[in-house]
Design an enzyme around this catalytic site. Structure first.
Site, PDB file in Angstrom:
ATOM      1  CG  HIS A   1     -26.237  25.300  -0.681  1.00 56.69           C
ATOM      2  ND1 HIS A   1     -26.374  24.497  -1.799  1.00 56.69           N
ATOM      3  CD2 HIS A   1     -26.199  26.583  -1.118  1.00 56.69           C
ATOM      4  CE1 HIS A   1     -26.432  25.263  -2.864  1.00 56.69           C
ATOM      5  NE2 HIS A   1     -26.323  26.537  -2.491  1.00 56.69           N
TER       6      HIS A   1
ATOM      7  N   GLY B   1      -9.827  -3.731 -14.374  1.00 57.43           N
ATOM      8  CA  GLY B   1     -10.175  -3.642 -12.948  1.00 57.43           C
ATOM      9  C   GLY B   1      -9.628  -2.352 -12.364  1.00 57.43           C
TER      10      GLY B   1
ATOM     11  CD  GLU C   1     -12.394  -7.052 -17.753  1.00 55.46           C
ATOM     12  OE1 GLU C   1     -11.431  -6.568 -17.143  1.00 55.46           O
ATOM     13  OE2 GLU C   1     -12.921  -8.146 -17.451  1.00 55.46           O
TER      14      GLU C   1
ATOM     15  CB  THR D   1      -5.169 -10.257 -14.878  1.00 53.13           C
ATOM     16  OG1 THR D   1      -3.839 -10.730 -14.645  1.00 53.13           O
ATOM     17  CG2 THR D   1      -5.282  -9.758 -16.299  1.00 53.13           C
ATOM     18  N   GLY D   2      -5.393  -8.998 -11.453  1.00 60.10           N
ATOM     19  CA  GLY D   2      -5.635  -9.470 -10.094  1.00 60.10           C
ATOM     20  C   GLY D   2      -4.361  -9.779  -9.332  1.00 60.10           C
TER      21      GLY D   2
ATOM     22  CB  CYS E   1      -0.916  -0.028   1.220  1.00 60.27           C
ATOM     23  SG  CYS E   1      -1.791   1.508   1.484  1.00 60.27           S
TER      24      CYS E   1
HETATM   25  P1  NAI Z   1      -9.114  -6.733 -10.417  1.00 62.83           P
HETATM   26  O1  NAI Z   1      -9.570  -8.041  -9.902  1.00 62.83           O
HETATM   27  O2  NAI Z   1      -9.712  -5.457  -9.901  1.00 62.83           O
HETATM   28  O3  NAI Z   1      -9.303  -6.697 -12.023  1.00 62.83           O
HETATM   29  C1  NAI Z   1      -8.721  -7.648 -12.885  1.00 62.83           C
HETATM   30  C2  NAI Z   1      -9.443  -7.617 -14.216  1.00 62.83           C
HETATM   31  O4  NAI Z   1      -8.712  -8.390 -15.155  1.00 62.83           O
HETATM   32  C3  NAI Z   1     -10.833  -8.200 -14.146  1.00 62.83           C
HETATM   33  O5  NAI Z   1     -11.731  -7.254 -14.666  1.00 62.83           O
HETATM   34  C4  NAI Z   1     -10.734  -9.474 -15.002  1.00 62.83           C
HETATM   35  O6  NAI Z   1     -11.939  -9.785 -15.657  1.00 62.83           O
HETATM   36  C5  NAI Z   1      -9.629  -9.087 -15.993  1.00 62.83           C
HETATM   37  N1  NAI Z   1      -8.928 -10.216 -16.637  1.00 62.83           N
HETATM   38  C6  NAI Z   1      -8.527 -11.372 -16.062  1.00 62.83           C
HETATM   39  N2  NAI Z   1      -7.909 -12.157 -16.984  1.00 62.83           N
HETATM   40  C7  NAI Z   1      -7.890 -11.494 -18.163  1.00 62.83           C
HETATM   41  C8  NAI Z   1      -7.390 -11.767 -19.491  1.00 62.83           C
HETATM   42  N3  NAI Z   1      -6.760 -12.908 -19.783  1.00 62.83           N
HETATM   43  N4  NAI Z   1      -7.553 -10.839 -20.453  1.00 62.83           N
HETATM   44  C9  NAI Z   1      -8.199  -9.688 -20.178  1.00 62.83           C
HETATM   45  N5  NAI Z   1      -8.685  -9.371 -18.950  1.00 62.83           N
HETATM   46  C10 NAI Z   1      -8.537 -10.255 -17.950  1.00 62.83           C
HETATM   47  O7  NAI Z   1      -7.523  -6.758 -10.240  1.00 62.83           O
HETATM   48  P2  NAI Z   1      -6.438  -5.597 -10.223  1.00 62.83           P
HETATM   49  O8  NAI Z   1      -6.938  -4.376 -10.919  1.00 62.83           O
HETATM   50  O9  NAI Z   1      -5.195  -6.237 -10.718  1.00 62.83           O
HETATM   51  O10 NAI Z   1      -6.297  -5.248  -8.688  1.00 62.83           O
HETATM   52  C11 NAI Z   1      -5.806  -6.247  -7.770  1.00 62.83           C
HETATM   53  C12 NAI Z   1      -6.381  -6.041  -6.395  1.00 62.83           C
HETATM   54  O11 NAI Z   1      -5.885  -4.828  -5.838  1.00 62.83           O
HETATM   55  C13 NAI Z   1      -7.890  -5.938  -6.425  1.00 62.83           C
HETATM   56  O12 NAI Z   1      -8.412  -6.773  -5.415  1.00 62.83           O
HETATM   57  C14 NAI Z   1      -8.164  -4.509  -6.141  1.00 62.83           C
HETATM   58  O13 NAI Z   1      -9.378  -4.333  -5.416  1.00 62.83           O
HETATM   59  C15 NAI Z   1      -6.955  -4.064  -5.331  1.00 62.83           C
HETATM   60  N6  NAI Z   1      -6.705  -2.635  -5.563  1.00 62.83           N
HETATM   61  C16 NAI Z   1      -7.550  -1.739  -4.991  1.00 62.83           C
HETATM   62  C17 NAI Z   1      -7.398  -0.402  -5.240  1.00 62.83           C
HETATM   63  C18 NAI Z   1      -8.386   0.543  -4.655  1.00 62.83           C
HETATM   64  O14 NAI Z   1      -9.098   0.171  -3.732  1.00 62.83           O
HETATM   65  N7  NAI Z   1      -8.488   1.767  -5.157  1.00 62.83           N
HETATM   66  C19 NAI Z   1      -6.329   0.114  -6.079  1.00 62.83           C
HETATM   67  C20 NAI Z   1      -5.531  -0.918  -6.670  1.00 62.83           C
HETATM   68  C21 NAI Z   1      -5.723  -2.230  -6.387  1.00 62.83           C
END
Ligand code: NAI
Length: 464
Positions: free
Chosen positions: A443, A180, A201, A269-270, A42
């Protein structure tokens, strides 16, 4: 007697918050951290540095697009990328040193190095073994591979979020694999810096799990800003030749093969739990089928004296979820009743506009067959938003049809990530939409849009 009451492995938001609360509750506490600085993903390579770059590039966007409209004339600022990265590093430094200060203040020992658990009650770091009554695993997560695809990360041309925070130069083109949170936040940063960004995506909509109406609006607004999207497409291969990348993908609807070339590919991708090197196998600690550490509602693993919290356990991989678990576990270890309400964990995407949500989505309510009502209010009807070029987006309040109890709220608009918290507090108190609607809101503030959406659950919003 053990050296410590608690040893926590990992100093991210889960670990460091747990440590501070443990110390406040009188437990002798140490944290093992192998990075040079405290704060985990973080603070070092996640939430905090990305927010610094989002702030810097949003400021650039304002200067380029809105300054002249307000009579602020002159040349738009040029980008000194090195200085922008230095600003980001300075922000990281201030935050990680802040945790170091809090450790000293609370008399928490920082054991430097990477930990393993040779047996119950013992933590090994390098050649030293430390003893503790309780061990807490808060080792977090790392970027996951693209499922079913051939992708090699070099953190230069093919990067994870970590590499994307320190590119040598601003790329001309970028392909983001995954629509994501990380993909859209970092995609926004580079799009504002002039990079041609294409997000691929797998699903038919971005931000899976998000309220569908919000996700659609979000995609449209990002497209207006210049981001390109290919949805319903699975990336199968990323190849680097002569310093450039080629991304192969197939459209799911007809299985047709396509490719895109780019200077940089961001793989988003997660993430997956980080458990390597801890010695969990030998201890017989149970994992879930997804490789997370299985815990009960007191964050206990199946092995006595070993607990786990945060990204390494099931649930949303969010810093604030980890923090809350850290506090709850500290209270449990100190003999109190720690608890996290998983029904009220907000989620925020820090793009512009921001996207924030808490509770159930309309799709989830439909699936449950629950009778509900919707109160919607557009930021176009909010005076403050109009003054600040922030009229894009809306608030969507969902309440039980009979009781009016708030079941969820989804916001796309200015400061959504801050606004959502009045709904979080309301939900914690089991409030009705009418309770919010009858609360006086200053306001002119963006928060009036929240009240208007609550009013729209009843007799109607005023400015709609
Ligand atoms: P994510 O789970 O949010 O999104 C990953 C995306 O990749 C999904 O939409 C999925 O459908 C797609 N995907 C998977 N395989 C694929 C493929 N072969 N081709 C194309 N698309 C594909 O994961 P992300 O963005 O990597 O984030 C990781 C973690 O970190 C998440 O749990 C997220 O909540 C957390 N995070 C939170 C933040 C916040 O709260 N602002 C900021 C950054 C990360």
């Amino acid at each position: 007697m053990a050296q410590y009451d608690v040893i926590i492995i990992g100093s991210g938001p889960g670990g460091y918050v747990c440590a501070i609360r443990c110390a406040q509750l009188g437990l002798r506490t140490a944290v093992v951290e192998g990075r040079e600085t405290l704060g985990g993903t973080c603070l070092n390579v996640g939430c905090i540095p990305s927010k610094a770059l989002l702030h810097a590039t949003h400021s650039l966007h304002e200067a380029e697009h809105n300054f002249a409209k307000m009579g602020l004339k002159g040349k738009s600022p040029s980008v000194d990328w090195k200085q922008m990265l230095a600003y980001k590093d300075d922000v990281i430094g201030q935050n990680t040193k802040g945790i170091e200060f809090l450790f000293k203040k609370n008399k928490i020992d920082w054991i430097k190095g990477w930990a393993s658990i040779p047996e119950v009650g013992k933590v090994r770091v390098g050649d030293d073994t430390h003893e503790a009554r309780h061990i807490v695993i808060a080792s977090g997560s790392v970027s996951a591979a693209v499922p079913g695809a051939e992708v090699e990360i070099d953190e230069k041309v093919v990067v994870t979020s970590t590499g994307a925070l320190e590119l040598g130069s601003i790329p001309k083109s970028m392909v983001v694999v995954g629509g994501g949170v990380i993909g859209l936040e970092m995609g926004s940063v580079y799009c504002r810096l002039g990079t041609e960004v294409t997000v691929i995506e797998y699903l038919d909509a971005i931000t899976p799990g998000q309220d569908a109406e919000v996700a659609r609006t979000f995609q449209k607004l990002l497209q207006k800003q210049g981001l390109k999207f290919v949805t319903g497409a699975a990336v199968s291969k990323v190849e680097v030749k002569g310093g450039k990348a080629r991304v192969d993908y197939k459209l799911r609807k007809d299985d047709s093969a396509h490719d895109l070339k780019a200077d940089v590919v961001l793989v988003a991708t997660g993430r997956k739990p980080l458990t390597e090197g801890l010695g969990l196998d030998a201890l017989g600690i149970k994992l879930t089928p997804r490789g997370q550490i299985a815990v009960d509602d007191r964050y206990a693993t199946n092995v006595d004296g070993i607990h786990a919290i945060g990204d390494v356990t099931p649930g949303p991989m969010l810093a604030h979820k980890a923090e809350d678990e850290g506090m709850a576990l500290a209270e449990i270890l100190a003999g109190q009743a720690g608890h996290v309400n998983y029904d009220v964990i907000p989620g925020v995407i820090y793009t512009h506009p921001e996207v924030a949500s808490v509770g159930m989505t309309e799709e989830q309510l439909k699936e449950e067959g629950r009778a509900y009502k919707v109160g919607k209010f557009s930021f176009m009807g909010n005076g403050r938003a109009k003054a600040n070029f922030a009229g894009d987006g809306f608030v969507k309040m969902l309440a039980d049809k009979e009781t009016d109890r708030i079941l969820g709220c989804h916001v796309i608009g200015p400061m959504a990530g801050d606004l959502i918290h009045e709904v979080c507090v309301a939900m914690e108190f089991g409030a009705a939409a009418e309770d919010l609607a009858r609360t006086c809101h200053a306001h002119p503030t963006y928060s009036e849009a929240m009240r208007e959406a609550a009013l729209a659950c009843g007799d109607g919003a005023i400015h709609a």
